[in-house]
Every structure is written in C-alpha cells, then in structure tokens.
Design a protein around this motif. Structure first.
Motif, mmCIF file in Angstrom:
data_model
loop_
_atom_site.group_PDB
_atom_site.id
_atom_site.type_symbol
_atom_site.label_atom_id
_atom_site.label_comp_id
_atom_site.label_asym_id
_atom_site.label_seq_id
_atom_site.Cartn_x
_atom_site.Cartn_y
_atom_site.Cartn_z
ATOM 1 N N ARG A 105 0.708 -9.344 1.085
ATOM 2 C CA ARG A 105 1.665 -8.439 1.727
ATOM 3 C C ARG A 105 3.051 -9.038 1.585
ATOM 4 N N ASP A 118 -13.233 -2.155 0.964
ATOM 5 C CA ASP A 118 -12.074 -1.262 0.932
ATOM 6 C C ASP A 118 -10.846 -2.051 1.371
ATOM 7 N N LYS A 119 -10.152 -2.638 0.394
ATOM 8 C CA LYS A 119 -8.997 -3.473 0.717
ATOM 9 C C LYS A 119 -7.818 -2.649 1.226
ATOM 10 N N VAL A 120 -7.734 -1.401 0.815
ATOM 11 C CA VAL A 120 -6.648 -0.546 1.304
ATOM 12 C C VAL A 120 -6.782 -0.355 2.808
ATOM 13 N N THR A 121 -7.995 -0.082 3.268
ATOM 14 C CA THR A 121 -8.225 0.078 4.703
ATOM 15 C C THR A 121 -8.000 -1.229 5.446
ATOM 16 N N SER A 156 -5.938 -3.571 4.643
ATOM 17 C CA SER A 156 -4.490 -3.760 4.712
ATOM 18 C C SER A 156 -3.884 -2.867 5.784
ATOM 19 N N ARG A 157 -4.375 -1.652 5.877
ATOM 20 C CA ARG A 157 -3.850 -0.718 6.870
ATOM 21 C C ARG A 157 -4.206 -1.186 8.284
ATOM 22 N N LEU A 158 -5.449 -1.637 8.469
ATOM 23 C CA LEU A 158 -5.862 -2.131 9.776
ATOM 24 C C LEU A 158 -5.037 -3.342 10.187
ATOM 25 N N TYR A 159 -4.771 -4.209 9.225
ATOM 26 C CA TYR A 159 -3.984 -5.403 9.519
ATOM 27 C C TYR A 159 -2.571 -5.016 9.961
ATOM 28 N N ALA A 160 -1.979 -4.055 9.255
ATOM 29 C CA ALA A 160 -0.625 -3.626 9.583
ATOM 30 C C ALA A 160 -0.561 -2.993 10.971
ATOM 31 N N GLN A 161 -1.644 -2.326 11.380
ATOM 32 C CA GLN A 161 -1.672 -1.661 12.687
ATOM 33 C C GLN A 161 -1.865 -2.640 13.839
#
Length: 517
Positions: A445, A502-505, A507-512
């Motif tokens: 990131r 699912d690395k996209v998910t 990454s999204r979970l981490y950002a949230q």
C-alpha cells in the motif's frame, strides 16, 4: 565522432569498453570509493589479473560466477573480471538473508561463488555461514570463495545461450522460487550507449551511484552508462543523506540518479540542516521509479534548479524504456517518451487486443533493450511474451496525444519498496514455513512517498500467533527491505471463486479497519 567513440560503437561485449578507455584515457578516474580512486588503466589491470585467477579456479566461457557483495569498486572489478573470463556475472546483494542466498546459488548453479566482503560484514557472515574456505591471493583482492560443480542441466542451458548473456538479475517472480532475467551484452551496451547519449554523459561527469548493482537500474542505467562515457562513478556502499551532501560539496558530483525514497530522505535532511548545493554544479537529477510525488519533485527541482528527469523501466527491459527529455519540465505522473528504437503499445490485459487511443491498457514493449528470457524457465519466458514478440510488462498505463506514457498501476504483484522490487511470493513462501501459520498473503500500500508491506497471516487452529512473534521469526530469514511493516492475524481469509486468496478484499478490509491506512 572521435576515433575512440567509433571503436566503442563496434564493441560486442561490455568489458571491452573498459579496455578501450584504459588505452585512450588511462589516467582518468573510473571509480571512487571509501579508499580513494581507481583510474581506467588501473581498473582494467585489476580486471585482467582477477580474470586469470577465476580461470585458474575452473571458470570457463558460459559458466556463472556469483558475486556476493555490496556496492563498491571491488564489486565492479569482480563483475568485469567474470565477464572477461567469458562467464555470466551474477551480482547478489550481501543484504539478503542466508537462506535467500542459498536458493539463488542453487538456481544459478555457479562454478565459483566469490564473497567480495570489502566493508560488508553481512557478506563476510555469508562466507562464514556457507563455509567458504578458499581465498584469492592478496594481490587480486584476497576475498573468500567457494568452487562448485554446476549440474548438467544448467550447463546445457548456459551452452545454448552461446555466450550472449552478461548477467542474471534475480527477480524471484510470483512463484516464490528464484527467477533470473538474462541480460545480454547487447542489452547492456545498447542501454549504456543510448542513455549516455540522451543524458549527455561525458568524461567530465561524476555520477553518484547508490542503487544496488544487484539490480539492473544500478548496474545498467547508472554504472555501465557512466563507464561507457568515460565518466567517474562514485560508489557509496549504502545511502545516507549527509554522505550525498558531502559528495556534492567535496567530491564534485554532477549527476544524481535515484528513486523517490532517496529524494524524500534527502529533502528531509536538507530541511533539517538548511543545506544548499553549490550553484550550477549538478547538471542532472533523475528517477526511474515511474510515480513521483508532485510535492517532493517540486522541492528537489527548486533545490537544484533543474527539471527532474523521470523514467519508466523494468528489470526485463534493462533499466530502459521511456524517459522524459533532459531539461524538459513535466508533470510528476508521466514517464515520458519511448527511447529511440524502443516501441510501446497498450493492450487489453484479458484479450491481448490493442486498446483504442486514449484508453488504458497493459504496457507492452519491444526493442534492443528487452532481455533474453529467464534462465532455466522456458514456461515463464514464453508467458511473458506475446505471440508476435512483445514483452508484456504487467503494468497498466495510458498514452496521451503527445505520445507520453503514464503508468497507472501494476498488474503484476510487485511492491516497490525503497527502490527495491519486492515480490510478495518471496515473503508468503517464508511465512507459510512458520509452524503456527497455515496461510499468508502479502500486499503493498502506498504510504507517504514509498510503499508499505502488509502481511496477513492465518494461524493454525489452536496456535498462539502474534505479529510480534512472527516479526521476530522473520528478521534473520528475510532482507530488511522485504520485512513487513505491519502484520495482521486473521482467523480466515476471503477467497475468490477459484479458491485463491482475494487480496483485493483483504486490502479493502485493511483500509476500513486501520485508521492509518
């Protein structure tokens, strides 16, 4: 064109450049390090002497010579001596962890491993760990070495190359196993000639070369380009902002190639010390990492009174591809125009078909800069080229109406960390060896002016797995620039329909969930 330049245009091997300069500008300083300077004549004399000793150790044309070291004049001597012996020189950073080094050596199957440990305690520790008992005569360096017998499959693969390949650059790739891009003598010579001409290198220049020579940017774009022009190369072992300021003030550096993190650290030091460079001395500053933060770029340009040259390149394109014209002012997001003889096109990543003008697509490239393939990996070589011979970079970009390239993101799973390419599969493979880890995933990131490495781990049932414990376990097994800045333990990973993480998910979970993300 001078007679020496005509001769340089005719050489077919990179080490021949040094032999020509040793005759035509023998007293000019080629290299500077902590122990002083080395003229072109002295450099070539040392190259010839070490080459003879490598041959006495059994090195023959086509063999691999692994050079474990950090930047410095001695590594340059060893590199060109291996070439002069007809071998393929494989520069490996002494900063790697020993298990990483062992994997690379196992893949390269060298005839000789040379531990050039001048000013590098890490390299000396590797020699100890691997039981390197041989030692060169003091007059040719006195470094420790180990002699091996390459396996038949590796020798056959090398023989098929016909002596064309000068070096392997290990990228590790996306499989977690070593993957080596084969850079030919023709690739290095073309890159050096082209960049020296476009960037106006001359014997009057002194280039500050801090990028690792185990990476193609440091080797081709910095070292070989400057040496081709008969310039001087200053080789600090590692970067320190105060050392760069000192090199500018007292050692008359004129060219500073770098990457965004280098300039970020340097500008922090400049602000803290209210430092200013001598007026008019620096004539070129450049970055080869594609993205450059606009604010930092403006600060750097204001400090030196120059436009920062930005470029786009990969290991497989021999550190060349596109660059902004020297002296031209441009926005931070563009990587400029294709170099002469290099072609760029954009294609749909799914279908491979060309995209309409102005639309984003995968950047594909062909030209004399493109590598010769991956050593002992025909499948990977085949997969990285299109049927009509274009190299698939794995990067997503767009081209504007002027023909300028803008690199938008990476399709390939690669993290750019402090000027190094970091491959998540390297870290994931190691994390999965931890006795308390059942699954791992690594993402990058953007954080400030660099990229942060984030590792997700799924503990085994009943295991007491903490980020601190995993970080401690990783430390001796992984190079410092590859170590995750953050480690997140999750009871279960999200998956795609095909069962892959699912690395996209993630990454999204981490950002949230992370307020600093």
């Amino acid at each position: 064109m001078s007679s020496s330049n005509i001769i340089l245009e005719q050489v077919s091997r990179m080490e021949q450049v040094l032999a020509i300069h040793a005759r035509t500008i023998p007293d000019a300083i080629a290299l500077e390090g902590p122990r002083g300077g080395l003229s072109y004549a002295a450099l070539w004399e040392r190259v010839e002497a070490l080459s003879i000793h490598l041959q006495r150790l059994g090195v023959t044309p086509g063999d691999r010579v692994v050079l474990v070291s950090e930047n410095g004049p001695d590594l340059v001597v060893a590199f060109f001596a291996a070439l002069h012996a007809g071998a393929c020189a494989v520069n490996i950073s002494g900063r790697l962890a020993t298990p990483e080094l062992v994997r690379v050596i196992g893949h390269a199957q060298p005839r000789v491993v040379l531990f050039v440990d001048t000013d590098s305690p890490e390299t000396a520790a590797h020699a100890d760990a691997l039981g390197a008992t041989g030692r060169l005569p003091a007059e040719v360096g006195g470094w420790r070495h180990a002699v091996a017998t390459p396996d038949a499959e590796a020798q056959a693969a090398a023989a098929a190359l016909g002596g064309r390949v000068a070096t392997f650059i290990y990228t590790s790739g996306t499989t977690g196993t070593p993957k080596s891009a084969m850079i030919s003598h023709a690739n290095l010579l073309w890159a050096a000639r082209t960049l020296a001409r476009l960037r106006g290198y001359s014997p009057a220049d002194k280039a500050y070369c801090v990028s690792p020579l185990s990476h193609v940017g440091g080797l081709a774009a910095s070292l070989c380009t400057a040496l081709y022009a008969g310039a001087t190369v200053l080789l600090p072992r590692r970067f320190a902002a105060a050392d760069l300021a000192d090199a500018i003030e007292r050692r008359n550096v004129t060219i500073i190639p770098g990457v965004p993190p280098l300039f970020v650290k340097f500008m922090d030091w400049v602000r803290q010390n209210d430092w200013r460079p001598p007026a008019g001395q620096i004539r070129m500053i450049s970055s080869s990492a594609g993205f450059f933060d606009p604010g930092v770029k403006s600060e750097v340009e204001a400090l030196f009174g120059l436009s920062l040259l930005n470029a786009y390149a990969l290991t497989e394109s021999t550190a060349t591809g596109c660059q902004t014209p020297l002296g031209e002012s441009h926005e931070a997001s563009t990587t400029g125009l294709p170099l002469p003889d290099v072609e760029i096109r954009l294609a749909d990543p799914g279908t491979g078909e060309p995209v309409p003008p102005g639309e984003p697509g995968e950047v594909q490239m062909r030209g004399p800069n493109i590598f010769a393939g991956y050593f002992r990996d025909e499948a990977a070589t085949h997969a990285t080229f299109t049927a009509d011979g274009w190299f698939k970079t794995g990067d997503l970009g767009r081209i504007d109406a002027r023909g300028y390239l803008y690199v938008m993101s990476r399709i390939k799973d690669v993290i750019k960390r402090s000027g190094f390419n970091v491959y998540p599969a390297d870290i994931e493979t190691l994390l999965n060896e931890h006795p308390d880890v059942v699954l791992s995933a690594v993402i990058g990131r953007r954080a400030a002016f660099d990229e942060e490495i984030i590792a997700f781990v799924q503990p085994r049932a009943g295991a007491h797995c903490t980020p601190e414990a995993i970080r401690t376990w990783l430390e001796p097994r992984l190079a410092s620039y590859k170590r995750p800045g953050r480690i997140v333990c999750l009871p279960e990973f999200p998956t795609l329909h095909n069962g892959k993480t699912d690395k996209v998910t993630l990454s999204r979970l981490y950002a949230q969930t992370d307020p600093q993300a």
